[in-house]
Structure formats: structure tokens, C-alpha cells
Design an enzyme around this catalytic site. Structure first.
Site, PDB file in Angstrom:
ATOM      1  CG  HIS A  64      -1.814  -1.181   1.306  1.00 22.22           C
ATOM      2  ND1 HIS A  64      -1.370  -2.436   1.660  1.00 22.22           N
ATOM      3  CD2 HIS A  64      -3.153  -1.305   1.078  1.00 22.22           C
ATOM      4  CE1 HIS A  64      -2.388  -3.284   1.652  1.00 22.22           C
ATOM      5  NE2 HIS A  64      -3.475  -2.624   1.304  1.00 22.22           N
ATOM      6  CD  GLU A  96     -20.219  -9.261  24.458  1.00 23.25           C
ATOM      7  OE1 GLU A  96     -21.069  -9.695  25.252  1.00 23.25           O
ATOM      8  OE2 GLU A  96     -20.479  -8.409  23.572  1.00 23.25           O
ATOM      9  CG  HIS A 106      -6.175   1.762  -0.590  1.00 22.83           C
ATOM     10  ND1 HIS A 106      -5.518   0.786   0.123  1.00 22.83           N
ATOM     11  CD2 HIS A 106      -7.148   2.204   0.227  1.00 22.83           C
ATOM     12  CE1 HIS A 106      -6.059   0.643   1.311  1.00 22.83           C
ATOM     13  NE2 HIS A 106      -7.074   1.499   1.398  1.00 22.83           N
ATOM     14  CG  HIS A 117     -27.881 -17.015  25.222  1.00 22.42           C
ATOM     15  ND1 HIS A 117     -28.591 -16.505  24.166  1.00 22.42           N
ATOM     16  CD2 HIS A 117     -27.611 -15.956  26.042  1.00 22.42           C
ATOM     17  CE1 HIS A 117     -28.760 -15.201  24.334  1.00 22.42           C
ATOM     18  NE2 HIS A 117     -28.165 -14.843  25.461  1.00 22.42           N
TER      19      HIS A 117
END
Length: 669
Positions: free
Chosen positions: A29, A412, A264, A474
Site C-alpha cells: 500500500h 465484547e 491504495h 446461548h
């Protein structure tokens, strides 16, 4: 040459060096390093405190390149300022065994503070680094002794700020008032697919103001005076993290590819690199040219910065004389030593009781925390369920920097990344907690922790379908095997309360990567330490918990809550004259590191009948059961019902273990 011209020449040298390296590698890059060279110049020649001869000086400023794909910017300045990176290393950018990898890698290259590349991670890591500095400053700084006052500098891109983890971390940083953070947002308006307005047109400055950040906007990254003044303003803002938005032009200096996606993620092409060199006054026929006056300029800047360490060393010597106990504690912690006899504080649980391993974990944490000031952590809004509160200590907050309980909020992903930053302080042993199912939200930082081999501890509770009524969404099934497949990740699923205490001992002593503890929601029997083998053997990964009289006919192995099933099954099988060995196997990778002799002792090659029992995916167990063995596992999702009913429905009963073991024993006899 007047200084203004030398500075411009120095900046342009970095631009040309970046273009050359990417072109030779034929990948990389080039555009962003070319655009950001002026910012790099200001940081390494004016702003940051660092010492190339001692990259791990304790009070150095930390620099993070969150947009890790722009690493040629960082490699260039590390080389120019005198870190142990050579021009030959620059020429070998992205090549096999080179220290200049395609993205910055911690431990690989001197001066790299953190492995970056997955966008947003570096941004969040910096929040953890800032927390570590604030905690250490509160614990050790005293009047006239600012031992720890370093700042966290980072460059982040449009892509970094599109990723959700940066939003989570930015919100947390603003809430905590982390004024030691100074981030630069490189607004170049370009992504791989084209202009950022394809998917991103929000007002980033207003967003960060809403997060509680101090925000400045600079229209031109090439205005060095404005950059310097913005940094000074940010340094004076100590109650809020700072974001300095800078407008840059990707591929700056490239006549045909500036401000385009073509600059880029691909080499500019030989012809375009020649034009870049001509544009900046360099010989287009020469590659990897670093003028002597440029190298001398940055070497002098580095030597000037290194004086900060010399001054700090003098300050620290005076500090040691004035505050010897604090200095002694700090030096002990950073040396990696643990207090003598700390493991004697680990609780011992009596048999006859039933204790959820999450509860045993909480009891253990509170028993040892007094002796380990570097042990701090919290949860993603689940501390009552994960039992991770240190009851003798306050919460870390904007007003309470010595608090040892962290409230990460329902974030999280950011929690994992922030823990990585905290661990990179080389002082803290941070832990975080959530349900095992939500480890899926944390895969990127867990993987990066494993790549970097840094010590963060994850407490994953509610570890199986036995969590019950919360149901399918869950109940973890595939998470254990998923975590076990990560290199350098140590996954421990203890069989009872005493194994849980020993799991914490192993986690605290472990230094070569993250540790994940998988703990039960439900109560499970405490195994009798007098009748069976000591839980201290957990450190071996697997051990003979209970053996048969004479050579076993079959080996039963399990982890976690299923170990008590195979212990009971052993007694039932004995009634049928089937001799079973019971192996508790809390950690595969610790067992795999044992000697061949020990492995043969636990799993003799001549005993082929083996049955593994675990309330999770059966994948991976075949390595230990061999072709003549079987697995009682789960290959579908769970169901919502009381834990006992779900476990029975899925075959996790003593009766089913006995049935399967008897069938296996009888096979081909």
C-alpha cells in the site's frame, strides 16, 4: 541547506522510499505512507518520546499504526531514527523471513508496539494501553515523581473508523476520560473500492464529540505548523481523549494516481514511481536512496528524544530512594516474578459439595488478588453471572484510576482488544469475562493476542448446553473446538472447583499467549482430593484421575462437567467387570506439550478402546480416542429447557456413558 528545505526533503524521502519498497515487493500500500509522511515527520522529530537504542523504555510514548497496511510509513521512520532496522530490511519489504512484514508485527520488528492490520484493532488496543498508563500512574506516581506519564499516539484511517470495534472503544475511552490518548484520523476519502462516499459519509468529528472526545480539524496534512499546534492543544487536554482529523491526499506526489483507489493497495508501477521521484527531485534511475543529510537529521532527532530516557532514569533512581517499597514492587512485577508463595493462597474446596466452576473462579480471584496488584479486569456487563468482581477493590473510572474492576459495557469485541492493549504494558495481567457463546464476538482480538503471544485471560462461563433455558442462541457447541484450533491459545475447561483454582494458577504463570477458561453455570460435584489424583496435575493438560486395578480395558476421558459422569460410570462398569481408567483432560495443548513418555503413561498405545465425553463438538477428539474409540459429543444446536433435561436429551448421563463404553468394550471381542 536551510532547515525548511531539509525538512521537506526528509518528508519526500519517506514518500519515495515507500513507493520503492512497495514497487520492489510488487505488493503493498504505497498511497497512505506517501500521504502521511508529514505527520510521521512531526511525530518522530518533534512530538514523541522514544529511544531507538532501548525500544522498551518503560515511560516511552506508544505509537500505534492502526491502519497497519500503511506500515512502510512506520518502517521508514524506524529506520531513519536508528532502530535496529536497516535499509536492506526496507528493500526486503514483505519477503520471507524479513522483519518488515506486510503489516506491523509485535516482537518481529524493533519499535513496533502492537500487531495491526485488521482495521479497528489498533484503535481499541490504544485504549487498553491508555488504561494501563493511568492505572500505573495512580499506583506508582508520587508528588514530584511522575514516573509514568506517557501518551498513546495512533494513526487511524477511514476504514478503522468504519469498523464497529472502534466505535465501541471510542465510546469507552470517552466515558473514562482517557486524556493520554492522541489519535490522528487520516481522512483521505479513499478505500479499495473507490471514494469513501460509496458507503461512508458521516460527520466523524461530531460523532467523536458525542463520545466525549476533544476534536480538532486540520484541512491540510502538509501544514506542519498546524500539525504541531494541534498536538500541543491535544497534550494540554488531559480530561478527554483527543482526535485530530487531518485531510490528506493518498498517493501524494504521484501525478496520475493521487487521490485515487489505484494508489491504495497496489504498486504504483515502474513508470509512475519514476514520475514520483522526478516530482520530488530524486534521480528516477536510483532506488532506495536516503540522502546523508536526511539520515543525519532524523538521527539527531532520535538522540534528542532519547535524552528523555536519561532524564527519566535519573528521576527513577531518586524515586527508588524515596519510595523503595513501590519501586521494589514495580521491578518485581515487570521482571515477571510472582510473589513467593502466592500460589499457597489458592483456595482448596472440600468434597461433598457441589460448586459451579464460575463460582469457584470468583472465589479464587478474590483469594489471590491481594497478592497480585497487576491482576485487573472485568466483564462485558456480566460480572454477576461470571463472578469476576474483586470485592475488596473499587471500579476503574474517570475519577478512580486505581480501581481494579472494569466495566467494559456490552462491548465484547472492544473488551478483547482493550485487554490486548493492557497486556502490552508488560505490567498488567488483564482478564475479561463473558459467556462462552459470545467469544464469537471476540475472535479478532483473541487471534491477535495469540499471534503476539501476549498474556490476557478470558473467563468464559456458561460453557455448554447445560446453561439450560436460555436455549439455542446461548448454548455453545462449536466454540471450544474453535478456540482450541487457534495456535498459541491455551483453552482450559476444569472438571471441578479445585481444578478451577489450579487453572487460575496456570493462567497466571503462563506467558506465551492468551488463556481461556471455560466454566460452568451449573453446580457440579467437587472431586475428592483424597480419593482421587490431585487437581494440581491440571498443569499437565491431562492426567489419570482414577485408575483401575490392573491394566484398563477401556479409557474414559472428559473435560469440565462431564468428568464426574465418567467417574460415576467407572464405578458402574466395575460392577460389570469392565476395568476403566478415568482421564481428566482439561487442556489439550498443555497435554500435547508433555513428553512422549508421559503421553504413553496416560494413553498407552496398546489400550485402543477409548471413549471421550464432552458437551460440545466432537471434532478434534479423534486425535486422542484413536480409530478404535468413540466420542459422546454434540453435532447439532441445543434446545431451551432446564439443564438436567437438556443434558439427558443429548446423552450426557451416567447411563449413556456406561452403555457406550460397554458397547465399545464388547466390540470385536
Amino acid at each position: 541547506m536551510e532547515i525548511k528545505n531539509l525538512i521537506q526533503k526528509s518528508i519526500d524521502t519517506v514518500r519515495v522510499l515507500s513507493a520503492d519498497a512497495v514497487q520492489k515487493a510488487n505488493s503493498g500500500h504505497p498511497g497512505t505512507p506517501m500521504a502521511l509522511a508529514p505527520l510521521g515527520h512531526v511525530l518522530w522529530s518533534e512530538v514523541m518520546r522514544y529511544n531507538p537504542q532501548n525500544p522498551e523504555w518503560a515511560n516511552r510514548d506508544r505509537f500505534i499504526l492502526s491502519c497497519g497496511h500503511a506500515c512502510m510509513l512506520q518502517y521508514s521512520y524506524l529506520y531513519l531514527t536508528g532502530y535496529k532496522i536497516t535499509l536492506n530490511d526496507i528493500e526486503n519489504f514483505r519477503q520471507l523471513h524479513s522483519i518488515t512484514a506486510g503489516h506491523p508485527e509485535y516482537r518481529l520488528t524493533p519499535g513496533i508496539e502492537v500487531t495491526t492490520g485488521p482495521l479497528g484493532q489498533g484503535f481499541a488496543n490504544g485504549v487498553g494501553m491508555a488504561i494501563a498508563q493511568q492505572y500505573m500512574a495512580e499506583r506508582y506516581n508520587r508528588a514530584d515523581f511522575n514516573i509514568f506519564d506517557y501518551r498513546i499516539y495512533a494513526i487511524c484511517s477511514d476504514g478503522d473508523l468504519m469498523e464497529g470495534v472502534s466505535a465501541e472503544a471510542a465510546s469507552l475511552a470517552g466515558h473514562l476520560g482517557l486524556g493520554n490518548i492522541i489519535y490522528f484520523y487520516d481522512s483521505n476519502h479513499i478505500t479499495i473500492e473507490g471514494d469513501t462516499d460509496l458507503a461512508f459519509d458521516e460527520d466523524v468529528s461530531k460523532r467523536f464529540e458525542a463520545y466525549g472526545w476533544h476534536v480538532q480539524n486540520l484541512p491540510d496534512i502538509n501544514d506542519l505548523e498546524a500539525l504541531s499546534n494541534a498536538v500541543k492543544n491535544a497534550q494540554m487536554e488531559t480530561g478527554r481523549p483527543s482526535l485530530i482529523k487531518v485531510r490528506s491526499h493518498i498517493g501524494y506526489g504521484s501525478p496520475n494516481k493521487h487521490d485515487s483507489a489505484a494508489a491504495h493497495g497496489s504498486p504504483l508501477g515502474k513508470d509512475e514511481v519514476r514520475l514520483v521521484k522526478e516530482n520530488f527531485g530524486f534521480d528516477p534511475d536510483k532506488n532506495f536512496v536516503v540522502p546523508d543529510d536526511v539520515l543525519d537529521f532524523y538521527h539527531k532527532a532520535a538522540k534528542k528524544s532519547a535524552k528523555h530516557e536519561a532524564e527519566w532514569n535519573e528521576l527513577y533512581e531518586r524515586y527508588k530512594n524515596r519510595h523503595p517499597d513501590l519501586a521494589r514492587e514495580y521491578e518485581s512485577v515487570i521482571s515477571g516474578k510472582l510473589p513467593e508463595g502466592w500460589e499457597d493462597k489458592l483456595p482448596v474446596f472440600e468434597s461433598g459439595a457441589a460448586v459451579a466452576t464460575r463460582k469457584a473462579s470468583g472465589h479464587t480471584l478474590n483469594a489471590i488478588s491481594e497478592y497480585l496488584p497487576q491482576l485487573i479486569g472485568g466483564s462485558a456487563d456480566l460480572s454477576p453471572s461470571t463472578d469476576t468482581v474483586l470485592k475488596a477493590y473499587q471500579s476503574f473510572s474517570a475519577k478512580q484510576r486505581d480501581g481494579r474492576n472494569f466495566h467494559f459495557g456490552i462491548r465484547e469485541h472492544a473488551m478483547g482488544s482493550v485487554l490486548n492493549g493492557m497486556a502490552l504494558s508488560n505490567y498488567l495481567i488483564p482478564y475479561g469475562a463473558t459467556f462462552l457463546i459470545f467469544s464469537d464476538y471476540m475472535r479478532p482480538p483473541l487471534r491477535l493476542a495469540a499471534i503476539m503471544k501476549i498474556r490476557q485471560i478470558m473467563v468464559f462461563t456458561h460453557d455448554s448446553i447445560a446453561l439450560g433455558e436460555d436455549g439455542t442462541t446461548h448454548q455453545p457447541v462449536e466454540q471450544l473446538i474453535g478456540l482450541r484450533t487457534v495456535p498459541n491459545m491455551t483453552v482450559i475447561r476444569p472438571a471441578d472447583a479445585n481444578e478451577t483454582a489450579q487453572a487460575w494458577r496456570v493462567a497466571i504463570e503462563h506467558k506465551d499467549g492468551p488463556v481461556a477458561l471455560a466454566l460452568t453455570r451449573q453446580e457440579i460435584p467437587v472431586i475428592d482430593q483424597k480419593k482421587y489424583t490431585s487437581a494440581k496435575n491440571l498443569e499437565k493438560g491431562a492426567y489419570i484421575l482414577s485408575d483401575s486395578e490392573g491394566e484398563p480395558d477401556i479409557i474414559l476421558m472428559a473435560t469440565g462437567s462431564e468428568v464426574h459422569l465418567i467417574l460415576e460410570a467407572q464405578e458402574e462398569l466395575k460392577k460389570n467387570n469392565i476395568k476403566a481408567r478415568v482421564v481428566s483432560m482439561p487442556c489439550w495443548n498443555l497435554f500435547d506439550k508433555q513428553s512422549a513418555a508421559y503421553k504413553e503413561e496416560v494413553f498407552p498405545k496398546n489400550i485402543r478402546r477409548r471413549l471421550a465425553v464432552e458437551a460440545g463438538s466432537p471434532v478434534g477428539w479423534m486425535k486422542y480416542t484413536t480409530d478404535d474409540g468413540e466420542v459422546i459429543g454434540i453435532d447439532k444446536f441445543g434446545e431451551s429447557a432446564p439443564a438436567e433435561e437438556v443434558m439427558k436429551e443429548y446423552g450426557f448421563t451416567v447411563e449413556n456413558v456406561v452403555k457406550r463404553a460397554t458397547s465399545l468394550y464388547s466390540k470385536d471381542r
